[in-house]
Design a protein around this motif. Structure first.
Motif, PDB file in Angstrom:
ATOM      1  N   PHE A   1       5.003  -3.237   5.558  1.00  0.00           N
ATOM      2  CA  PHE A   1       5.584  -4.539   5.853  1.00  0.00           C
ATOM      3  C   PHE A   1       4.577  -5.634   6.146  1.00  0.00           C
ATOM      4  N   THR A   2       3.272  -5.345   5.992  1.00  0.00           N
ATOM      5  CA  THR A   2       2.306  -6.437   6.149  1.00  0.00           C
ATOM      6  C   THR A   2       1.696  -6.742   4.787  1.00  0.00           C
ATOM      7  N   GLN A   3       1.385  -8.012   4.617  1.00  0.00           N
ATOM      8  CA  GLN A   3       0.703  -8.453   3.390  1.00  0.00           C
ATOM      9  C   GLN A   3       1.468  -8.069   2.123  1.00  0.00           C
ATOM     10  N   THR A   4       2.779  -8.264   2.131  1.00  0.00           N
ATOM     11  CA  THR A   4       3.555  -7.906   0.946  1.00  0.00           C
ATOM     12  C   THR A   4       3.905  -9.154   0.151  1.00  0.00           C
TER      13      THR A   4
ATOM     14  N   LEU B   1       6.085  -2.510  13.560  1.00  0.00           N
ATOM     15  CA  LEU B   1       6.385  -1.092  13.758  1.00  0.00           C
ATOM     16  C   LEU B   1       5.090  -0.282  13.644  1.00  0.00           C
ATOM     17  N   PRO B   2       5.015   0.822  14.370  1.00  0.00           N
ATOM     18  CA  PRO B   2       3.817   1.655  14.217  1.00  0.00           C
ATOM     19  C   PRO B   2       3.787   2.328  12.831  1.00  0.00           C
ATOM     20  N   VAL B   3       2.622   2.607  12.315  1.00  0.00           N
ATOM     21  CA  VAL B   3       2.384   3.281  11.039  1.00  0.00           C
ATOM     22  C   VAL B   3       3.063   2.592   9.858  1.00  0.00           C
ATOM     23  N   VAL B   4       4.391   2.711   9.723  1.00  0.00           N
ATOM     24  CA  VAL B   4       5.083   2.118   8.578  1.00  0.00           C
ATOM     25  C   VAL B   4       4.899   0.621   8.500  1.00  0.00           C
TER      26      VAL B   4
END
Lengths: 315, 355
Positions: free
Chosen positions: A148-151, A140-143
């Motif tokens: 949601f990446t590298q969590t 998704l853009p921005v969010v």
């Protein structure tokens, strides 16, 4: 600015999550009427229990050990919290002093045991949790980039517990009873609520959550049990008050602490912040907490009966 | 109300002694579980703190900051305040004393009083803020003193390398000159080279002074009245807010003085990145000493003995030194749950009467 933000965001979240879950534990305890200043010690106990389990099991189960460690940490926090529950609920002890005893005991006892087990006072684990991208959502853009990446999986676990806690506290009969015990235990008692049992459950829960907070520090960014969580338990306590004893308020307060501390830590490498003296950035969260406490002082939402022992005959 | 020689006093002493016994028993169980001999362990523990004049002096010196931090917590308790910030006040007091010692080049008779005054002021200022926040805005002192601890921690963390950087290490200050140290030649010689210093006399003087203020003066009476029931005190015409601020400042001054005995007495420089553990141990000291000045003195001496002997015990018999901290924490837990001990005492007494 955007790149910097996306770079420091994972660190801010990693720092926020253990604070958040520990403060949530404190929320249950204090909303039921038991002040729990022992959160710091309970985090240490969780970190110890988790580290020990992971250390012993990792050779046999390289993948599952971390999750078993999480469960052991929650269990050890819950069991240790029984000491606080017994003192403050059964014996009407001064809850602040009992909590202080918990803190001292946790720090000393765990290092004593660790020294007997590993020789040094520390327990190092081979590996913790790994960061991962959430499929689909991460694009998704921005969010997507921010959230949601590298969590860590533990982050989602804690956020799920946050949602569940809100639901339990405000949408269930148990939550209503628990809050009643913290506001007016005698009214709750005369309505047939077993104040002792509710408070026991709440304190045990706070121990389990604080234990989880302690083990999350271990398996995300520290990787080593050292007998201390460097004051994060006290910071969680401050977040609880800063967040005015409400789940979403706590989320905001802990995220503020997480973000402010991360900025202070990376200020050296950020041109925009390098000109500000480091000491100002470091003390900023604490000074702001003091200011916030002054602002909230008129409208404080503190549970009325927090800190007061409950005795049947006393009206 | 009467703490001396009354029935309450006997009860306090009995509770404290039983808490110590339970704490030592719990420690013995732990030592046994980890495969060592508890009796030998305790023998080495007490020998380590008492077996020579030098070690005895070290034990007294180890106790000194504890006496003052315990006195600080106990004093605030009398006014119903929980001073969990003694560590930060000690750090700031010690920092101010060190700063004076490193900046001024004066003979000992002038620099020592100045450094001691600086430590008292530093600690008092650090406690004044939580005091005024409590009095004016009803901000709970437990949270505000914890915040002040961390603010002090970071101030020292940046100020020491910035202004008083050590010769070899970034993480500590330069060593103070001999003139600014509380260590004096004759005292060290008297105790065969121990690090005992003038801090001990300062601590004992503080105990006497605080006992006098609490028991014999109007200020002490007002402070205690606020502690027993602030509403009744207010109704009786006592200025509650002023007393809260005053109590916190005196508590801070005591902790600050404790910082001086720690950093320019027992040590000769200040490290960054640590809050002095003695500040938190002050809570334990005050609690075991039933919040009385003399009780705090005795409790601090006992804890000082445990701390002083633990290294020797560890060297002789391989019991981890943290056993001392564990015993102290257990004692505090039992002192906190004194209801349990009181019930036990009551049962013993009624059984005696029944026979």
């Amino acid at each position: 600015m955007w790149t910097v933000l996306t770079q420091i965001f994972p660190y801010a979240v990693a720092f926020t999550i253990p604070l958040l879950i520990t403060a949530l534990g404190g929320l249950f305890s204090e909303r039921s009427g038991v002040v729990n200043i022992g959160l710091e010690g309970l985090m240490v106990v969780g970190s110890f229990g988790g580290a020990l389990a992971i250390f012993k099991l990792q050779p046999a189960f390289p993948n599952g050990a971390v999750w078993i460690g999480i469960m052991v940490a929650m269990l050890s926090g819950a069991v240790f919290a029984l000491l606080h529950a017994f003192a403050s609920i059964n014996l009407s002890a001064n809850q602040v002093i009992s909590g202080t005893a918990i803190n001292m005991l946790a720090g000393a006892l765990t290092v004593f045991l660790a020294r007997n087990i590993t020789g040094s006072g520390n327990i190092r684990i081979a590996s913790g949790l790994t960061r991962m991208d959430i499929p689909v959502l991460s694009s998704l853009p921005v969010v997507g980039k921010l959230f949601f990446t590298q969590t860590y999986p533990s982050t989602w676990l804690v956020l799920a517990i946050l949602g569940l806690s809100w639901y339990v506290l405000y949408q269930t009969a148990f939550g209503l009873r628990l809050r009643a015990c913290g506001e007016h235990p005698h009214a709750a008692d005369s309505a047939g609520v077993n104040v002792f049992r509710v408070r026991y459950l709440a304190v045990i829960l706070s121990g389990a959550f604080a234990g989880l907070g302690g083990v999350i520090i271990l398996i995300t960014y520290s990787g080593e049990f050292t007998g201390s969580v460097s004051g994060l338990g006290f910071l969680a306590l401050a977040s609880l008050i800063f967040g005015q004893w409400k789940p979403l308020g706590i989320l905001g307060a802990t995220f503020f602490f997480g973000f402010a501390s991360t900025i202070a830590n990376v200020s050296q490498v950020m041109p925009a912040l390098a000109s500000i003296p480091g000491v100002l950035l470091k003390v900023f969260p604490y000074v702001l907490t003091l200011i916030a406490l002054i602002i909230f002082s008129k409208t404080t939402q503190a549970p009325r009966a927090a800190g007061e022992p409950f005795e049947h005959g006393k009206r | 109300m009467k703490l001396q020689f009354g029935k309450g006093s006997f009860k306090n002493v009995a509770v404290a002694l039983l808490a110590i016994v339970f704490g030592l028993l719990a420690g013995a169980v732990l030592i046994t579980l980890t495969g060592s001999d508890p009796l030998a362990g305790y023998a080495y523990l007490f020998k380590g703190g008492l077996m020579s004049l030098e070690r005895f002096g070290d034990t007294l010196a180890t106790s000194t900051p504890l006496i003052l931090s315990g006195l600080s917590v106990a004093f605030a308790f009398k006014t119903g305040l929980f001073n969990i910030g003694a560590a930060g006040q000690m750090l700031m007091g010690g920092f101010c004393a060190t700063a004076v010692g490193l900046t001024l080049d004066l003979p000992s008779v002038m620099i020592l009083p100045l450094a001691i005054m600086a430590s008292i002021v530093g600690g008092a200022v650090w406690a004044f803020i939580p005091g005024i926040l409590k009095a004016r805005f009803n901000v709970h002192e437990v949270v505000s003193t914890i915040m002040m601890n961390w603010i002090g921690y970071w101030v020292v963390y940046y100020a020491v390398p910035g202004y008083f950087k050590g010769e070899f290490l970034e993480t500590e200050s330069r060593a103070i000159p001999d003139a600014a140290s509380l260590k004096v030649g004759w005292l060290s010689q008297l105790f065969n080279g121990s690090f005992i210093n003038l801090g001990l006399f300062l601590a004992i003087a503080a105990v006497v002074l605080i006992a006098f203020i609490l028991n014999k003066t109007v200020i002490g009476y007002e402070l205690k009245a606020v502690g027993y029931n602030r509403f009744a005190a207010e109704y009786a015409g006592i200025n509650v807010n002023r007393n809260i601020v005053l109590s916190m400042m005196i508590a801070g001054a005591l902790a600050g003085l404790g910082g001086a005995t720690l950093y320019i007495g027992n040590a000769s420089n200040i490290q960054i990145g640590v809050l002095p553990a003695q500040g938190f141990d002050g809570i334990a000291v005050a609690l075991l000493g039933a919040n009385s000045p003399w009780g705090s003195l005795l409790a601090a001496l006992f804890f000082g003995l445990l701390y002083s002997g633990k290294g020797f015990m560890n060297a002789m018999i391989q019991i981890p030194p943290e056993i001392a901290d564990t015993i102290i924490a257990t004692i505090i837990y039992f002192a906190a749950t004194s209801v349990l001990i009181e019930r036990l005492l009551k049962r013993l007494r009624s059984r005696k009467r029944g026979q």
